[in-house]
Design an enzyme around this catalytic site. Structure first.
Site, PDB file in Angstrom:
ATOM      1  N   HIS A 247      19.568  17.807  34.084  1.00 20.76           N
ATOM      2  CA  HIS A 247      20.951  17.329  34.211  1.00 20.76           C
ATOM      3  C   HIS A 247      21.164  16.394  35.421  1.00 20.76           C
ATOM      4  O   HIS A 247      21.724  15.315  35.296  1.00 20.76           O
ATOM      5  CB  HIS A 247      21.918  18.503  34.332  1.00 20.76           C
TER       6      HIS A 247
ATOM      7  N   ASP B  94      16.749  24.913  36.016  1.00 20.89           N
ATOM      8  CA  ASP B  94      17.880  24.910  35.092  1.00 20.89           C
ATOM      9  C   ASP B  94      18.671  23.602  35.160  1.00 20.89           C
ATOM     10  O   ASP B  94      19.211  23.147  34.155  1.00 20.89           O
ATOM     11  CB  ASP B  94      18.795  26.098  35.456  1.00 20.89           C
TER      12      ASP B  94
ATOM     13  N   LYS C 278      28.402  14.048  27.705  1.00 18.24           N
ATOM     14  CA  LYS C 278      29.694  13.991  28.401  1.00 18.24           C
ATOM     15  C   LYS C 278      30.162  12.543  28.453  1.00 18.24           C
ATOM     16  O   LYS C 278      29.438  11.662  28.914  1.00 18.24           O
ATOM     17  CB  LYS C 278      29.560  14.539  29.834  1.00 18.24           C
TER      18      LYS C 278
ATOM     19  N   LYS D 143      17.087  22.029  25.695  1.00 20.31           N
ATOM     20  CA  LYS D 143      16.411  22.333  26.941  1.00 20.31           C
ATOM     21  C   LYS D 143      16.262  23.846  27.070  1.00 20.31           C
ATOM     22  O   LYS D 143      17.002  24.540  26.385  1.00 20.31           O
ATOM     23  CB  LYS D 143      17.166  21.729  28.126  1.00 20.31           C
TER      24      LYS D 143
ATOM     25  N   LYS E 166      25.622  28.121  41.536  1.00 17.12           N
ATOM     26  CA  LYS E 166      26.585  28.977  40.853  1.00 17.12           C
ATOM     27  C   LYS E 166      27.401  29.722  41.900  1.00 17.12           C
ATOM     28  O   LYS E 166      26.976  29.864  43.037  1.00 17.12           O
ATOM     29  CB  LYS E 166      25.834  29.964  39.951  1.00 17.12           C
TER      30      LYS E 166
HETATM   31  C1  BG6 Z   1      23.262  24.463  31.291  1.00 20.36           C
HETATM   32  C2  BG6 Z   1      22.686  25.437  32.260  1.00 20.36           C
HETATM   33  O1  BG6 Z   1      22.248  23.626  30.790  1.00 20.36           O
HETATM   34  O2  BG6 Z   1      24.260  23.680  31.944  1.00 20.36           O
HETATM   35  C3  BG6 Z   1      23.782  26.352  32.777  1.00 20.36           C
HETATM   36  O3  BG6 Z   1      21.670  26.214  31.622  1.00 20.36           O
HETATM   37  C4  BG6 Z   1      24.910  25.536  33.378  1.00 20.36           C
HETATM   38  O4  BG6 Z   1      23.270  27.264  33.746  1.00 20.36           O
HETATM   39  C5  BG6 Z   1      25.362  24.448  32.412  1.00 20.36           C
HETATM   40  O5  BG6 Z   1      25.981  26.427  33.641  1.00 20.36           O
HETATM   41  C6  BG6 Z   1      26.331  23.499  33.093  1.00 20.36           C
HETATM   42  O6  BG6 Z   1      26.874  22.629  32.138  1.00 20.36           O
HETATM   43  P1  BG6 Z   1      28.390  22.199  32.180  1.00 20.36           P
HETATM   44  O7  BG6 Z   1      28.546  21.273  31.035  1.00 20.36           O
HETATM   45  O8  BG6 Z   1      29.208  23.445  32.078  1.00 20.36           O
HETATM   46  O9  BG6 Z   1      28.588  21.516  33.505  1.00 20.36           O
END
Ligand code: BG6
Length: 506
Positions: free
Chosen positions: A259, A254, A201, A167, A355
């Site tokens: 996600h 993002d 995950k 991605k 964040k």
């Molecule tokens: C990434 C994003 O795809 O996923 C990041 O670009 C983010 O900004 C991350 O921090 C979060 O993933 P995880 O697995 O740490 O929850």
């Protein structure tokens, strides 16, 4: 009687070694290769899941050599033993498991946009190949085109040619459609493996098992019983050194169409007819397509200012490296969305991600409708708080359910209790950085955990009105180390609801 069911994809790891192939990594010197791909290959090697004939060919534009790349990657693997905060952390690197991977690494210098690199590549590979695009998104289209034009995507004599794409896949609906059209001119959809690492995950994969392997849940998993659903992916980290990427991207692009939509699909999809890749992906695509495009009035965007994160003073987003002093990029987003299908019509799904929030928490919380109160009206009970089932993904892994019970004593008085199960209390997890299953599945040709073109486009279509409206919209402040902007609270308050706390309490 205990029965073991073998699933495709999610549970395939742990069976037999993947068929021999060459893993060509574009971006061999990059961060992803070091942080995640090598540890994942090391874990697969330790589990005996890589074939003797497995090879790695790292492609990058920097000068290097086979031995140089081996040494670089060995050094980063060793460095993880000293860094308890890295995604992969081990006390020591097992020489046998790493040696197997290390000895198979080769290097090819090449410019991703130069046809000569692909001619050289052609001389170095034969048989089955997985091309892994661990590169910036602007190279996805050009690399696939060069691979196609050089004849490297032709599958013949039983050998496969597959392309793994990271991605972000596009930056809006139009660009995702254009990229899909561009790559699909070079190879068949079944050859593309679009990654969303949330699907690597373990606890995300287990949502399917939890829903469909327990007869008591599915009957109530619908609009008649569910009041609303909250999906949260809160992080405490800031933008770190990724300002250059994050500035034109922002939290919506993002995290949301990719996600968070994967979590949404897992929790809301209909039961597939089987665990075959196409059966699962079709159900996911159907639910994503049923999401009504989100109105700007149902969304909130925020940006963190200076604050305190777990007792330490931290700077605001606009003071981060590579970020404009007047940046209008959101680091937080909350949306309310509706799934217009028979099961979910009228049930709001609230999604939030940000964040520099109070706590790290990734979870899905199903809020059930309260039972009728009449029975309790003559008692000391004044209200019946709804049951909430949380599917905990990070950092806790498991699930918890809040129930109302009678407090001991002569009167009918209620107390709220939580029943919790944690995976770690029942299962010993094999070492996992989340990419093991994804790499293995790609090598065995199981696309269940990868995104099909229609799934990706449905995610972008849902957020498209926001992307358009937010080009000129302002952004609300929230102090680092808090739960996000006030507007996000209001988004739920206007429906008479509130977000669950980020510390995991109810
Ligand atoms: C990434 C994003 O795809 O996923 C990041 O670009 C983010 O900004 C991350 O921090 C979060 O993933 P995880 O697995 O740490 O929850």
């Amino acid at each position: 009687m205990e029965r073991t069911v073998t699933l495709n994809g999610p549970a395939a790891c742990g069976t037999k070694a993947a068929p021999p192939c060459t893993l060509v990594i574009f971006g061999a010197a990059g961060d992803l290769t070091k942080r995640l791909l090598m540890p994942a290959l090391y874990n697969l090697s330790g589990a005996g899941l890589l074939a003797e004939g497995f090879k790695i060919l790292g492609v990058d534009h920097n000068d290097n050599s086979d031995e140089g790349l081996r040494q670089d990657l060995t050094a980063t693997m060793e460095s993880f033993t000293k860094d308890a905060t890295s995604e992969f952390h081990a006390d020591h690197i097992d020489p046998k498991a790493w040696g197997f991977v290390r000895d198979r690494i080769q290097f090819l210098k090449g410019d991703f946009e130069d046809a000569a690199a692909y001619a050289a590549l052609k001389d170095r590979i034969e048989g089955s190949v997985v091309f892994y695009l661990a590169v910036a998104a602007r190279f996805f289209g050009p690399i696939v085109e060069h691979l196609g034009q050089a004849g490297l995507l032709k599958q013949q004599d039983g050998a496969f040619r597959r392309v793994v794409i990271e991605k972000p896949f596009g930056s809006d609906l139009a660009s995702a459609q254009a990229l899909n059209a561009r790559i699909l001119k070079q190879a068949d959809e079944s050859q593309f493996y679009r990654i969303d690492h949330f699907l690597g995950k373990e606890t995300v994969q287990s949502i399917m098992a939890l829903r469909f392997a327990n007869g008591m849940l599915e009957p109530i998993w619908r609009r008649e019983y569910v009041d609303h659903v909250q999906i949260t992916a809160a992080e405490t980290i800031g933008v770190e050194d990724r300002g250059g990427f994050y500035e034109p991207t922002g939290a919506l692009r993002d995290m949301v169409p990719n996600h968070l939509f994967q979590l949404l699909c897992m929790v809301a999809m209909e039961p597939p007819n089987s665990f075959e890749a196409e059966a699962v992906r079709s159900e996911k695509a159907k639910v994503a397509e049923a999401v009504r495009p989100i109105e700007p009035g149902d969304a909130v965007r925020g940006q963190y200012t200076a604050g305190t994160e777990k007792g330490t003073a931290v700077i605001g987003y606009r003071d981060e490296p590579h970020v404009a002093k007047d940046s209008n990029t959101e680091t937080y987003v909350a949306v309310k969305l509706q799934i217009e299908n028979w099961r979910w019509a009228g049930v709001p799904f609230y999604l939030r991600t940000g964040k520099r929030m109070t706590d790290r928490l990734t979870e899905i919380a199903i809020h059930f409708k309260p039972p009728p109160f009449r029975l309790f009206s003559q008692s000391a009970v004044t209200e019946l708080a709804p049951n909430v089932m949380r599917l905990m993904i990070d950092p806790e892994q498991g699930s918890s359910t809040v129930l109302n019970v009678k407090r001991p004593g002569p009167q009918m008085r209620l107390g709220r209790v939580t029943t919790t199960f944690r995976y770690g209390d029942f299962f010993t997890e094999p070492p996992n950085v989340g990419y093991e299953t994804l790499l293995y599945d790609c090598m065995v040709g199981d696309a269940t955990l990868f995104q099909r073109a229609d799934n990706i486009e449905a995610g972008w279509a849902a957020v498209d009105p926001l992307l358009k409206a937010w080009k000129s919209a302002g952004v609300e402040d929230y102090a680092a180390g808090t739960d996000g902007p006030k507007g996000a609270e209001d988004l739920l308050a206007r429906d008479g609801r509130q977000w669950l706390p980020l510390d995991g309490t109810s």
